[in-house]
Design an enzyme around this catalytic site. Structure first.
Site: not given
Length: 271
Positions: A81, A112
């Site tokens: 953003e 992960e």
């Protein structure tokens, strides 16, 4: 002493499936009220992180967020953003998520669990001592994140973490540990709830304060935002019209000609 995960402790609420909708909502909201207080206790640590990252950015460094699952998605969201909001390069703040872009929408099995994969991802960007790396993991134990910070520490790269557990492995490899202790989740172990909310708040605080310190905000306005849609063009136009007491149409024409509020301000102040 054995490490106890607060994020895995049993919810304070029982028999959720038998509760009325209103009661469920009120109880979730009551738990959410605890998040801001937990974040507030970490303002000194957040301040240290902002100062350290800003100093490195001013020397040409970058900021990396490293996470998996919800934590990784929030890091990618915050990083993605900033270019449109503040007009910075997409290479300034970079979000890395275990499993890559596919993991933004779907869980990637085992992504992960390798404690070197996080560092291997950072290596693709030639991460170095000018840069800063923030690991995000509610549990504080995610191998992808812990390993990335460990390898960064070996190489003199500034590290920080955002976690919801005290004394977690991720904190041991962080120059600054931000530990937002929000308590057990409403649904046991669902760290996308309070822990995720705390992570989002902290990321907002870090990135927004960084952008202000780096001069991407003037007064309280986003003067470097990209003109990527009509809403942002209108916002920039109104800023200029108010600042220089000129018509909306003239402000819009200047904005579109020079590309940003900041650029127009420079031109106008030279007149």
């Amino acid at each position: 002493m054995a490490f106890t995960k607060i994020t895995e402790q049993s919810s304070l609420y029982r028999d959720l499936e038998h509760l009325p909708v209103r009661t469920l909502l009120e109880n979730i909201n009551a738990e959410d009220h605890k998040v801001a207080d937990a974040v507030e206790k970490n303002i000194p640590e957040i301040e240290q992180v902002v100062n350290a990252v800003a100093e490195r950015m001013e020397q040409g460094g970058r900021l990396f967020y490293v996470g998996a699952g919800t934590s990784g998605r929030l890091g990618v969201l915050d990083a993605s953003e900033l270019p449109s909001t503040y007009g910075v390069s997409p290479d300034l703040v970079i979000g890395i998520i275990a499993g890559g872009e596919k993991a933004l929408r779907n869980a990637v099995e085992g992504a992960e669990d390798d404690d070197m994969d996080g560092w291997f991802e950072l290596e693709k960007y030639d991460a170095n001592e000018k840069d800063s790396v923030i690991g995000i993991a509610a549990s504080g134990t995610t191998p992808f994140v812990v390993g990335a910070l460990r390898e960064c520490k070996k190489r003199g790269i500034f590290t920080a973490c955002i976690t919801s557990n005290t004394g977690a492995p991720i904190s041991k490899y962080s120059d600054v540990a931000i530990e937002t202790i929000v308590g057990p989740e409403f649904v046991t172990g669902s760290s996308r709830m309070k822990s995720g909310t705390a992570q989002k708040l902290v990321l907002n605080m870090i990135s927004t304060t960084l952008m202000i310190r780096l001069g991407r905000v003037r007064d309280n306005k986003m003067v470097n935002m990209q003109l990527s849609n009509e809403k942002l063009i209108d916002r920039g136009t109104r800023i200029l019209a108010n600042e220089f007491s000129i018509s909306y149409d003239e402000s819009r024409a200047l904005l579109l000609k020079y590309g940003s509020v900041a650029n127009v301000e420079k031109i106008m102040k030279k007149r």
